[in-house]
Design a protein around this motif. Structure first.
Motif, mmCIF file in Angstrom:
data_model
loop_
_atom_site.group_PDB
_atom_site.id
_atom_site.type_symbol
_atom_site.label_atom_id
_atom_site.label_comp_id
_atom_site.label_asym_id
_atom_site.label_seq_id
_atom_site.Cartn_x
_atom_site.Cartn_y
_atom_site.Cartn_z
ATOM 1 N N SER A 281 1.206 -1.177 -0.225
ATOM 2 C CA SER A 281 0.202 0.031 -0.292
ATOM 3 C C SER A 281 0.654 0.632 -0.308
ATOM 4 O O SER A 281 1.933 1.315 -0.192
ATOM 5 C CB SER A 281 -1.064 -0.080 0.392
ATOM 6 O OG SER A 281 -0.102 0.772 2.459
ATOM 7 N N LYS A 282 0.201 2.206 -0.216
ATOM 8 C CA LYS A 282 1.336 3.641 0.096
ATOM 9 C C LYS A 282 1.517 3.863 1.102
ATOM 10 O O LYS A 282 2.716 4.159 1.437
ATOM 11 C CB LYS A 282 -0.049 4.730 -0.571
ATOM 12 C CG LYS A 282 0.866 6.100 -0.733
ATOM 13 C CD LYS A 282 0.332 7.413 -0.585
ATOM 14 C CE LYS A 282 -0.332 7.571 -2.405
ATOM 15 N NZ LYS A 282 -1.374 8.496 -3.093
ATOM 16 N N VAL A 283 1.231 4.187 2.112
ATOM 17 C CA VAL A 283 1.472 3.626 3.519
ATOM 18 C C VAL A 283 2.346 2.827 4.107
ATOM 19 O O VAL A 283 4.074 2.824 4.601
ATOM 20 C CB VAL A 283 -0.089 3.750 4.335
ATOM 21 C CG1 VAL A 283 0.904 3.290 6.042
ATOM 22 C CG2 VAL A 283 -1.136 4.294 4.809
ATOM 23 N N GLY A 284 2.465 1.674 3.472
ATOM 24 C CA GLY A 284 3.761 0.784 3.495
ATOM 25 C C GLY A 284 4.894 0.906 2.971
ATOM 26 O O GLY A 284 6.004 0.876 3.158
ATOM 27 N N ARG A 285 4.371 1.148 1.820
ATOM 28 C CA ARG A 285 5.825 1.746 0.673
ATOM 29 C C ARG A 285 6.638 3.218 1.302
ATOM 30 O O ARG A 285 7.598 3.362 1.429
ATOM 31 C CB ARG A 285 4.917 2.218 -0.954
ATOM 32 C CG ARG A 285 4.545 0.817 -1.213
ATOM 33 C CD ARG A 285 4.144 1.232 -2.462
ATOM 34 N NE ARG A 285 3.977 0.679 -3.374
ATOM 35 C CZ ARG A 285 5.135 -0.760 -4.430
ATOM 36 N NH1 ARG A 285 6.425 -0.003 -4.395
ATOM 37 N NH2 ARG A 285 4.060 -1.380 -4.911
ATOM 38 N N THR A 286 5.809 3.909 2.291
ATOM 39 C CA THR A 286 7.060 5.428 2.178
ATOM 40 C C THR A 286 7.530 5.329 3.692
ATOM 41 O O THR A 286 7.551 5.899 4.382
ATOM 42 C CB THR A 286 5.754 6.392 2.359
ATOM 43 O OG1 THR A 286 4.815 6.334 3.590
ATOM 44 C CG2 THR A 286 4.909 6.608 1.114
ATOM 45 N N GLN A 287 7.215 3.770 4.271
ATOM 46 C CA GLN A 287 7.528 3.599 6.036
ATOM 47 C C GLN A 287 8.939 3.171 5.599
ATOM 48 O O GLN A 287 10.212 2.539 5.087
ATOM 49 C CB GLN A 287 7.018 1.732 6.306
ATOM 50 C CG GLN A 287 7.671 1.694 6.993
ATOM 51 C CD GLN A 287 7.038 -0.201 7.529
ATOM 52 O OE1 GLN A 287 6.596 -0.795 6.806
ATOM 53 N NE2 GLN A 287 7.557 -0.708 8.844
ATOM 54 N N PRO A 288 9.672 4.144 7.005
ATOM 55 C CA PRO A 288 11.302 4.123 6.827
ATOM 56 C C PRO A 288 12.032 2.998 7.090
ATOM 57 O O PRO A 288 10.880 1.851 7.246
ATOM 58 C CB PRO A 288 11.770 4.946 7.686
ATOM 59 C CG PRO A 288 10.227 5.172 8.536
ATOM 60 C CD PRO A 288 9.295 5.044 7.286
ATOM 61 N N GLY A 289 12.992 3.031 6.390
ATOM 62 C CA GLY A 289 13.676 1.459 6.897
ATOM 63 C C GLY A 289 13.870 1.077 6.350
ATOM 64 O O GLY A 289 13.959 -0.423 6.093
ATOM 65 N N ASP A 290 12.647 0.610 5.201
ATOM 66 C CA ASP A 290 12.790 -0.421 4.175
ATOM 67 C C ASP A 290 13.258 0.307 2.986
ATOM 68 O O ASP A 290 13.171 0.297 2.021
ATOM 69 C CB ASP A 290 11.187 -0.585 3.907
ATOM 70 C CG ASP A 290 10.603 -2.592 3.998
ATOM 71 O OD1 ASP A 290 11.527 -2.811 4.274
ATOM 72 O OD2 ASP A 290 9.308 -2.079 3.604
ATOM 73 N N SER A 291 14.458 -0.471 2.985
ATOM 74 C CA SER A 291 14.693 -0.926 1.332
ATOM 75 C C SER A 291 15.134 -1.794 0.478
ATOM 76 O O SER A 291 15.844 -3.274 1.178
ATOM 77 C CB SER A 291 16.343 0.005 1.541
ATOM 78 O OG SER A 291 16.876 -0.508 2.322
ATOM 79 N N GLU A 292 15.337 -1.646 -0.366
ATOM 80 C CA GLU A 292 14.870 -3.154 -1.188
ATOM 81 C C GLU A 292 16.339 -2.952 -2.669
ATOM 82 O O GLU A 292 15.533 -2.322 -2.891
ATOM 83 C CB GLU A 292 13.938 -3.517 -2.326
ATOM 84 C CG GLU A 292 12.868 -4.033 -0.544
ATOM 85 C CD GLU A 292 11.885 -4.980 -1.776
ATOM 86 O OE1 GLU A 292 11.796 -5.515 -2.380
ATOM 87 O OE2 GLU A 292 10.224 -4.832 -0.470
#
Length: 108
Positions: free
Chosen positions: A97-108
């Motif tokens: 979701s939009k909120v999940g994609r903007t979550q900090p500390g998540d880098s792929e």
């Protein structure tokens, strides 16, 4: 003496040996009017047979007995797998979701 020699020689075999019985000495030749002893035949008339007697009652109680003894082996893993899959689906929807994609500390 072997049974084949007796049967092939043409002589009559002794009674009660090698398939020779008192009432069946030869073809159509009844040796005695006494009934044959020691040969038992069982039969039941078709109208006395009930092949499905008690099948419905036995099926219900046998099914319950087998289910109750096995349910603790397969139910807990099934429940655990259901909740793990439910958690994974919710987590996947959140991360995509939009909120999940903007979550900090998540880098792929």
């Amino acid at each position: 003496m072997h049974p084949t020699r007796v049967l092939l020689s043409g002589d009559e075999a002794p009674v009660n040996k090698y398939g020779k019985y008192v009432n069946k000495v030869g073809w159509g030749n009844f040796g005695c009017v006494l009934p044959q002893r020691g040969v038992i035949t069982y039969s039941m008339s078709p109208n006395r047979q009930n092949p499905l007697a008690g099948a419905g009652r036995a099926a219900v109680f046998n099914t319950w007995r087998r289910f109750s003894t096995q349910v603790l082996y397969w139910a807990p893993p099934l429940v655990a797998a259901y909740y793990a899959m439910k958690w994974a689906d919710e987590r996947n929807e959140y991360l995509n979701s939009k909120v999940g994609r903007t979550q900090p500390g998540d880098s792929e």
